[in-house]
Design a protein around this motif. Sequence first.
Motif, PDB file in Angstrom:
ATOM      1  N   THR A  14       9.396  -0.759 -22.140  1.00  0.00           N
ATOM      2  CA  THR A  14       9.296  -2.261 -21.881  1.00  0.00           C
ATOM      3  C   THR A  14       7.980  -2.565 -21.146  1.00  0.00           C
ATOM      4  O   THR A  14       7.002  -2.110 -21.636  1.00  0.00           O
ATOM      5  N   GLY A  15       7.771  -3.784 -20.441  1.00  0.00           N
ATOM      6  CA  GLY A  15       6.583  -4.171 -19.929  1.00  0.00           C
ATOM      7  C   GLY A  15       6.078  -3.434 -18.851  1.00  0.00           C
ATOM      8  O   GLY A  15       6.297  -2.518 -18.421  1.00  0.00           O
ATOM      9  N   GLY A  16       4.494  -3.778 -18.292  1.00  0.00           N
ATOM     10  CA  GLY A  16       4.008  -3.070 -17.561  1.00  0.00           C
ATOM     11  C   GLY A  16       3.110  -4.132 -16.762  1.00  0.00           C
ATOM     12  O   GLY A  16       2.676  -5.447 -16.989  1.00  0.00           O
TER      13      GLY A  16
ATOM     14  N   ILE B 181      14.166  -1.913 -32.857  1.00  0.00           N
ATOM     15  CA  ILE B 181      13.784  -3.368 -32.420  1.00  0.00           C
ATOM     16  C   ILE B 181      12.141  -3.395 -31.899  1.00  0.00           C
ATOM     17  O   ILE B 181      12.134  -2.626 -30.963  1.00  0.00           O
ATOM     18  N   THR B 182      11.198  -3.859 -32.567  1.00  0.00           N
ATOM     19  CA  THR B 182       9.917  -3.612 -32.076  1.00  0.00           C
ATOM     20  C   THR B 182       8.956  -4.978 -31.983  1.00  0.00           C
ATOM     21  O   THR B 182       9.485  -6.142 -32.539  1.00  0.00           O
ATOM     22  N   PRO B 183       7.907  -4.808 -31.105  1.00  0.00           N
ATOM     23  CA  PRO B 183       7.331  -6.124 -30.719  1.00  0.00           C
ATOM     24  C   PRO B 183       5.941  -6.362 -31.729  1.00  0.00           C
ATOM     25  O   PRO B 183       5.847  -5.739 -32.648  1.00  0.00           O
ATOM     26  N   TRP B 184       5.192  -7.349 -31.358  1.00  0.00           N
ATOM     27  CA  TRP B 184       4.351  -7.883 -32.368  1.00  0.00           C
ATOM     28  C   TRP B 184       2.792  -7.383 -31.986  1.00  0.00           C
ATOM     29  O   TRP B 184       2.060  -7.694 -32.478  1.00  0.00           O
ATOM     30  N   ASN B 185       2.663  -6.708 -30.831  1.00  0.00           N
ATOM     31  CA  ASN B 185       1.164  -6.248 -30.684  1.00  0.00           C
ATOM     32  C   ASN B 185       0.467  -5.077 -31.217  1.00  0.00           C
ATOM     33  O   ASN B 185      -0.508  -5.013 -31.338  1.00  0.00           O
TER      34      ASN B 185
ATOM     35  N   ALA C  89      16.609   1.569 -30.543  1.00  0.00           N
ATOM     36  CA  ALA C  89      15.368   2.084 -30.033  1.00  0.00           C
ATOM     37  C   ALA C  89      14.633   0.894 -29.811  1.00  0.00           C
ATOM     38  O   ALA C  89      14.119   0.027 -30.833  1.00  0.00           O
ATOM     39  N   PHE C  90      14.128   0.539 -28.842  1.00  0.00           N
ATOM     40  CA  PHE C  90      13.403  -0.798 -28.336  1.00  0.00           C
ATOM     41  C   PHE C  90      12.062  -0.520 -27.842  1.00  0.00           C
ATOM     42  O   PHE C  90      12.000   0.138 -26.895  1.00  0.00           O
ATOM     43  N   THR C  91      11.203  -1.523 -28.265  1.00  0.00           N
ATOM     44  CA  THR C  91       9.921  -1.686 -27.491  1.00  0.00           C
ATOM     45  C   THR C  91       9.757  -3.198 -27.509  1.00  0.00           C
ATOM     46  O   THR C  91       9.974  -4.022 -28.453  1.00  0.00           O
TER      47      THR C  91
ATOM     48  N   PRO D  27      11.600  -5.913 -37.297  1.00  0.00           N
ATOM     49  CA  PRO D  27      10.293  -6.181 -36.475  1.00  0.00           C
ATOM     50  C   PRO D  27      10.310  -7.498 -36.020  1.00  0.00           C
ATOM     51  O   PRO D  27      11.402  -8.444 -35.946  1.00  0.00           O
ATOM     52  N   ALA D  28       9.486  -7.766 -34.823  1.00  0.00           N
ATOM     53  CA  ALA D  28       9.176  -8.773 -34.373  1.00  0.00           C
ATOM     54  C   ALA D  28       9.000  -9.986 -35.186  1.00  0.00           C
ATOM     55  O   ALA D  28       8.230  -9.853 -36.421  1.00  0.00           O
ATOM     56  N   ASP D  29       9.646 -11.282 -34.876  1.00  0.00           N
ATOM     57  CA  ASP D  29       9.445 -12.232 -35.991  1.00  0.00           C
ATOM     58  C   ASP D  29       7.910 -12.714 -36.270  1.00  0.00           C
ATOM     59  O   ASP D  29       7.973 -13.143 -37.400  1.00  0.00           O
TER      60      ASP D  29
ATOM     61  N   SER E  67      23.367  -4.857 -21.903  1.00  0.00           N
ATOM     62  CA  SER E  67      24.302  -5.690 -22.045  1.00  0.00           C
ATOM     63  C   SER E  67      25.037  -5.455 -23.390  1.00  0.00           C
ATOM     64  O   SER E  67      26.301  -5.450 -23.479  1.00  0.00           O
ATOM     65  N   TYR E  68      24.241  -5.785 -24.443  1.00  0.00           N
ATOM     66  CA  TYR E  68      24.912  -6.052 -25.814  1.00  0.00           C
ATOM     67  C   TYR E  68      25.543  -4.446 -25.854  1.00  0.00           C
ATOM     68  O   TYR E  68      26.593  -4.381 -26.753  1.00  0.00           O
ATOM     69  N   ALA E  69      24.942  -3.392 -25.684  1.00  0.00           N
ATOM     70  CA  ALA E  69      25.635  -1.935 -25.782  1.00  0.00           C
ATOM     71  C   ALA E  69      27.064  -1.729 -25.088  1.00  0.00           C
ATOM     72  O   ALA E  69      28.102  -1.434 -25.548  1.00  0.00           O
TER      73      ALA E  69
HETATM   74  P1  NAD Z   1      10.148  -9.429 -26.862  1.00  0.00           P
HETATM   75  O1  NAD Z   1      10.910  -8.603 -26.126  1.00  0.00           O
HETATM   76  O2  NAD Z   1       9.974 -10.894 -26.752  1.00  0.00           O
HETATM   77  O3  NAD Z   1      10.386  -9.054 -28.420  1.00  0.00           O
HETATM   78  C1  NAD Z   1      10.702  -7.685 -28.762  1.00  0.00           C
HETATM   79  C2  NAD Z   1      11.572  -7.803 -30.028  1.00  0.00           C
HETATM   80  O4  NAD Z   1      12.832  -7.905 -29.489  1.00  0.00           O
HETATM   81  C3  NAD Z   1      11.264  -8.614 -30.960  1.00  0.00           C
HETATM   82  O5  NAD Z   1      11.522  -7.942 -32.316  1.00  0.00           O
HETATM   83  C4  NAD Z   1      12.345  -9.636 -30.817  1.00  0.00           C
HETATM   84  O6  NAD Z   1      12.616 -10.659 -31.922  1.00  0.00           O
HETATM   85  C5  NAD Z   1      13.449  -9.236 -30.304  1.00  0.00           C
HETATM   86  N1  NAD Z   1      14.359  -9.761 -29.663  1.00  0.00           N
HETATM   87  C6  NAD Z   1      14.238 -10.884 -28.900  1.00  0.00           C
HETATM   88  N2  NAD Z   1      15.221 -11.241 -28.147  1.00  0.00           N
HETATM   89  C7  NAD Z   1      16.263 -10.461 -28.792  1.00  0.00           C
HETATM   90  C8  NAD Z   1      17.632 -10.496 -28.353  1.00  0.00           C
HETATM   91  N3  NAD Z   1      18.285 -11.282 -27.646  1.00  0.00           N
HETATM   92  N4  NAD Z   1      18.493  -9.507 -29.060  1.00  0.00           N
HETATM   93  C9  NAD Z   1      17.799  -8.494 -29.922  1.00  0.00           C
HETATM   94  N5  NAD Z   1      16.365  -8.516 -29.953  1.00  0.00           N
HETATM   95  C10 NAD Z   1      15.786  -9.363 -29.374  1.00  0.00           C
HETATM   96  O7  NAD Z   1       8.590  -8.818 -26.815  1.00  0.00           O
HETATM   97  P2  NAD Z   1       7.463  -9.060 -27.555  1.00  0.00           P
HETATM   98  O8  NAD Z   1       6.908 -10.583 -27.169  1.00  0.00           O
HETATM   99  O9  NAD Z   1       7.498  -8.937 -28.956  1.00  0.00           O
HETATM  100  O10 NAD Z   1       6.468  -8.069 -27.172  1.00  0.00           O
HETATM  101  C11 NAD Z   1       5.665  -8.121 -25.764  1.00  0.00           C
HETATM  102  C12 NAD Z   1       6.481  -7.248 -24.763  1.00  0.00           C
HETATM  103  O11 NAD Z   1       6.547  -5.674 -25.285  1.00  0.00           O
HETATM  104  C13 NAD Z   1       5.754  -7.146 -23.493  1.00  0.00           C
HETATM  105  O12 NAD Z   1       6.654  -7.110 -22.638  1.00  0.00           O
HETATM  106  C14 NAD Z   1       4.952  -5.663 -23.497  1.00  0.00           C
HETATM  107  O13 NAD Z   1       4.936  -4.902 -22.401  1.00  0.00           O
HETATM  108  C15 NAD Z   1       6.222  -5.045 -24.360  1.00  0.00           C
HETATM  109  N6  NAD Z   1       5.591  -3.580 -25.029  1.00  0.00           N
HETATM  110  C16 NAD Z   1       5.897  -2.534 -24.320  1.00  0.00           C
HETATM  111  C17 NAD Z   1       5.449  -1.227 -24.984  1.00  0.00           C
HETATM  112  C18 NAD Z   1       5.739   0.037 -24.363  1.00  0.00           C
HETATM  113  O14 NAD Z   1       5.566   0.890 -24.990  1.00  0.00           O
HETATM  114  N7  NAD Z   1       6.458   0.160 -23.059  1.00  0.00           N
HETATM  115  C19 NAD Z   1       4.696  -1.347 -26.031  1.00  0.00           C
HETATM  116  C20 NAD Z   1       4.219  -2.594 -26.594  1.00  0.00           C
HETATM  117  C21 NAD Z   1       4.805  -3.748 -25.920  1.00  0.00           C
END
Ligand code: NAD
Length: 507
Positions: free
Chosen positions: A268-270, A164-168, A241-243, A192-194, A254-256
């Motif tokens: 996660t965040g920073g 599960i991945t983010p959009w940045n 595997a999540f970012t 991927p992120a929506d 919690s889902y796990a």
């Molecule tokens: P987000 O947590 O909102 O979403 C990330 C992914 O999780 C998306 O694919 C989203 O659709 C999915 N998601 C959202 N709710 C969910 C749920 N209830 N169950 C399962 N999946 C769900 O994050 P974002 O807004 O896409 O990205 C920004 C965040 O990502 C920031 O906090 C940033 O710091 C973090 N980030 C961390 C790293 C790192 O390596 N530590 C790298 C890049 C981004």
Amino acid sequence: MTRRTKSEWTEAAAQAAPNGACVIDGKRVPAASGETYASVNPATGAAIVEVSAGAQEDVNRAVAAARRAFDTGPWRRMRPRERGQRLIRLGELIEHHGPELSLLETLDIGKPVRYTTRVDLDQAQYTFRWYGELADKLYDEMAPTGPDVVGLVRREPLGVVGAITPWNFPMMIAAWKLAPALVMGNSVVLKPADQSPLTALRLAELALEAGVPPGVFNVVPGSGPGAGAPLALHPDVDAIAFTGSTEVGKQLLSYAGQSNMKRVSLETGGKTPNILFEDVPDLDFALRAVGFSVFWNSGEMCVAGSRLLVQAGIYDQVVDRLAAVAASWQPGDPLDPATKAGPVIDTAQHDKVMSYIARGHEQGARLICGGHKALTESGGYFVEPTVFADVDNSMAIARDEIFGPVLGVIPFKTEAEAVAIANDTHYGLSAALWTSDLSRAHRVSQALQAGTVWVNNFDQADMTAPFGGFKQSGFGGKDKSKYAVDKYTNLKTTWINIGKGGRRSDA
Ligand code: NAD
């Protein structure tokens, strides 16, 4: 890749016809419900394409395909070298399709082509090549026991990995998950992120072309609750595997627990502290790095150096120069190769950034520059690079991850005070410090609670070094480097009795 002009990129954007359907079991398929949503270009606010809104049924189909591929398919049974060669081929195909993939990333997330061509594309292709080369260089072990018994310690793939991945950094972070998971023989379902599904969907097609068998790599786009949650709750998924954000990371844990106690790895965040000591070796260089640390990618970086800690003796001088630093990061059209900063990802993120700017004012920080929306006539979600001085670490702009082009400058007097402020956060992803004192460099980098510490640089990185956070910035294994394979494998111990001394059976 040949350099294109702004008008060539604009022409290519007008011709682009991306496909928004899921990739399941090697085929492009619509969501079972038939529902779609618009993927929007954040630089214009216009829809690019309708994307399948994946949900439970699509996740079920993708997980079933991934399970079949894992249990009965050829992928995990191939010699590692053969798997590796197919991943190297995928890297080559990514490079070959460079202009198309860079453009898709720029249209989907608004990142300037200047960087999607140089950074995202380059990192994605290199990641697959790097793990492809690693494939036949990882050895299992034999425990140093005794002559009567052999203790084998082997790595085995986990099975079905949900990513599960983010959009940045959509393509690059997807590659960081996919390459080590695939090279060890796992199957993957990527959500991927929506906001940014387009490059992930195209990667899955290229993987098929590279010889990754159908079902091994599936992509289900859709919302977090709609497609991400069913994946993370699925009883037949072995690992997530999540970012993404810390909040969603906690939900995944919690889902796990609610489902099959699948392994969870979280990036996660920073809220990175960037500490400028009075003996900074080259202030001009450091200030350029400060601009890059928080204004690059519109500040949408987990490692963004959004807290600039400056020692009293250079505080006024630094603050005086920051408006000029910010001015070099004014946003523009992402399709112009001269543009260094684009929009933020969507209206929600735009409103969030603007609300933090308002809170900065309310809580008494001093605005040095920026603070407004930008390029409003474009229809996109642009924000001026913004600097606040006289920030206290208790203010919202210092505590929360804004994920926008907003810098807070925090004064300090002593080294101990700098370390205390830097560590006063629930995040621990990265930290930076600038000093000419070697002892201080060692002392402070040891004291900082962060997975990565940069001394006299910011954001140095390489595939050879692991990346991941401490504290609430994540755990469960690192991305990148040979260490990443740990989170996609189980260690199995096998005891083989070869002599008379089977000690345990005598007991
Ligand atoms: P987000 O947590 O909102 O979403 C990330 C992914 O999780 C998306 O694919 C989203 O659709 C999915 N998601 C959202 N709710 C969910 C749920 N209830 N169950 C399962 N999946 C769900 O994050 P974002 O807004 O896409 O990205 C920004 C965040 O990502 C920031 O906090 C940033 O710091 C973090 N980030 C961390 C790293 C790192 O390596 N530590 C790298 C890049 C981004």
